[in-house]
Write a protein that holds these residues in place. Structure first.
Motif, PDB file in Angstrom:
ATOM      1  N   LYS A   1      -2.074  -1.789   3.841  1.00 47.29           N
ATOM      2  CA  LYS A   1      -2.934  -1.933   4.675  1.00 47.29           C
ATOM      3  C   LYS A   1      -2.832  -3.408   5.131  1.00 47.29           C
ATOM      4  CE  LYS A   1      -5.580   0.883   4.700  1.00 47.29           C
ATOM      5  NZ  LYS A   1      -6.162   2.143   6.703  1.00 47.29           N
TER       6      LYS A   1
ATOM      7  N   GLU B   1      -2.040   1.007  12.105  1.00 44.87           N
ATOM      8  CA  GLU B   1      -3.106   1.521  11.058  1.00 44.87           C
ATOM      9  C   GLU B   1      -0.958   3.153  11.018  1.00 44.87           C
ATOM     10  OE1 GLU B   1      -5.240   6.060  11.103  1.00 44.87           O
ATOM     11  OE2 GLU B   1      -6.082   4.637  11.814  1.00 44.87           O
TER      12      GLU B   1
ATOM     13  N   ILE C   1       3.434  -7.346   6.876  1.00 43.78           N
ATOM     14  CA  ILE C   1       2.431  -6.314   6.193  1.00 43.78           C
ATOM     15  C   ILE C   1       3.511  -5.980   4.762  1.00 43.78           C
ATOM     16  CG2 ILE C   1       1.688  -3.761   5.665  1.00 43.78           C
ATOM     17  CD1 ILE C   1       0.568  -3.553   8.545  1.00 43.78           C
TER      18      ILE C   1
ATOM     19  N   GLU D   1       0.778   0.977   8.286  1.00 43.36           N
ATOM     20  CA  GLU D   1       0.764   1.226   7.447  1.00 43.36           C
ATOM     21  C   GLU D   1       0.417   2.015   6.645  1.00 43.36           C
ATOM     22  OE1 GLU D   1      -3.803  -1.644   8.595  1.00 43.36           O
ATOM     23  OE2 GLU D   1      -3.798   0.649   9.172  1.00 43.36           O
ATOM     24  N   GLU D   2       0.360   3.333   6.972  1.00 43.22           N
ATOM     25  CA  GLU D   2      -0.062   5.327   6.573  1.00 43.22           C
ATOM     26  C   GLU D   2       1.699   4.441   6.651  1.00 43.22           C
ATOM     27  OE1 GLU D   2      -0.725   7.642   9.166  1.00 43.22           O
ATOM     28  OE2 GLU D   2      -3.517   7.573   8.801  1.00 43.22           O
TER      29      GLU D   2
ATOM     30  N   GLN E   1      -3.524  -7.224   6.898  1.00 40.49           N
ATOM     31  CA  GLN E   1      -4.632  -8.561   6.661  1.00 40.49           C
ATOM     32  C   GLN E   1      -4.389  -8.947   8.481  1.00 40.49           C
ATOM     33  OE1 GLN E   1      -3.806 -11.485   3.593  1.00 40.49           O
ATOM     34  NE2 GLN E   1      -2.575 -10.172   2.442  1.00 40.49           N
ATOM     35  N   LYS E   2      -5.586  -8.058   9.038  1.00 40.81           N
ATOM     36  CA  LYS E   2      -5.787  -8.610  10.529  1.00 40.81           C
ATOM     37  C   LYS E   2      -6.297 -10.175  10.396  1.00 40.81           C
ATOM     38  CE  LYS E   2      -6.233  -3.872  11.209  1.00 40.81           C
ATOM     39  NZ  LYS E   2      -6.680  -2.932  10.412  1.00 40.81           N
TER      40      LYS E   2
END
Length: 339
Positions: free
Chosen positions: A285, A276, A216, A279-280, A287-288
């Motif tokens: 975000k 999540e 990420i 990400e926070e 990329q899945k």
């Protein structure tokens, strides 16, 4: 006490060494520093313990710590049945904490011989040395992977674990059987710890938290297996580390000559919720890339830790939000800046 910690350059082993040292125990760390993942991270962990890389680049040399006067380190393979007994004879350990192993479910599909060498032959050598040199307590790493496709939730140590679905799991189940035999035949107290997805600062680069955080931050996609329909009992390293110290410091009761414990957070977290939380903390975000289930993997893990609570007052109290934040902070400050 004088404690041998194998796998000392590894994730859990590094933390156990540090915790034992600051609590006043004499510690000898052992590791072969193999290249299963980037060895620089292993050397970085050892640097935190006062061991310089140049002093442990060759096998068999004992290096002394520049930080802790109660710590020494030796680079050695557990499979070395000639050198290992010499180490036991010279050091006269009270306790052995065997965390060295070839880890990873997926890697075992491609490199099965590494698991037999380290996890079976190496563990046999530890047992033989423990017998010969009258070790007071052998504590060793097992794994939640021994539960295989068990559908009974949460997992309990009384559950049947006779159907491993990876060679890694099979070697860990074998370790438990081998330990039982030596406890029965030679009265060696042994305690096996079935770890459930341990994570946190200084964690392994092949684990999901490390891989996801790295990807990420580099704006790269992450692989999400079984379309994200996975759940894990994520267990923070500090909670694990504290209970290991309690186990090492407490003399086993006669009726507990052979014990197995689950070491988990006593709850299951959805993989997508875990992502999540990452990400926070990163403010970005993921990329899945949704992928099918991987061979050898399981859909859900969840540890019943009642026995560990009863016997050692175990209280896992780090939730996933706090634990992920601590890892991300460490990663930003250490690993990412050194790439």
């Amino acid at each position: 006490m004088k404690i041998l910690v194998t796998g000392a350059a590894g994730f859990i082993g590094y933390h156990v060494c540090h915790n034992c040292l600051i609590n006043g125990h004499d510690v000898v760390g052992l590791d072969n520093i193999n290249d299963y993942y980037n060895v620089e991270l292993k050397y970085d962990r050892l640097t935190q313990l006062g061991i310089e890389q140049k002093n442990v680049e060759s096998f068999g040399t004992i290096a002394t710590s520049s930080i802790y006067d109660n710590f020494k380190f030796i680079r050695l393979n557990l499979e070395d049945k000639d050198a290992l007994p010499g180490l036991f004879e010279n050091e006269q350990f009270d306790i052995v904490c065997n965390l060295a192993a070839q880890a990873g479910v997926r890697y075992s599909l491609e490199h099965p011989e590494a698991y037999i060498d380290s996890n079976i032959v190496g563990f046999l050598n530890i047992l033989e040395c423990s017998k010969k040199y009258t070790i007071k307590h052998l504590v060793y790493a097992s794994s939640s992977s021994v539960y295989g496709m068990n559908e009974k939730i949460p997992f309990e140590t009384s559950d049947n674990v006779d159907n491993p679905i990876s060679l890694y799991a099979a070697t860990k189940k074998s370790n438990e059987l081998m330990a039982y035999t030596y406890s029965h035949l030679y009265n060696i107290p042994t305690t096996g710890l079935r770890f459930f997805t341990v994570y946190g600062p200084w964690g392994r680069p092949d684990m999901a938290l490390f891989l996801f955080t790295q990807a990420i931050m580099q704006n790269k996609p992450i692989k999400v297996f079984n379309d994200g329909n996975l759940e894990r009992d994520f267990t923070y390293i500090e909670d694990v580390n504290n209970v290991i110290l309690e186990i090492l410091q407490k003399k086993p009761r006669e009726k507990d000559l052979y014990k197995i414990y689950n070491v988990g957070n006593n709850k299951s977290v959805k993989l997508l919720d875990f992502i999540e939380a990452i990400e926070e903390n990163l403010g970005a975000k993921a990329q899945k890339i949704l992928m099918p289930m991987q061979p050898g993997d399981v859909k859900k893990t969840w540890a019943n830790v009642d026995d560990l609570v009863k016997d050692y007052g175990y209280r896992p109290n780090t939730d996933i939000t706090e634990g992920v934040k601590k890892f991300v902070d460490w990663y930003k400050n250490h690993y990412f800046m050194n790439q």
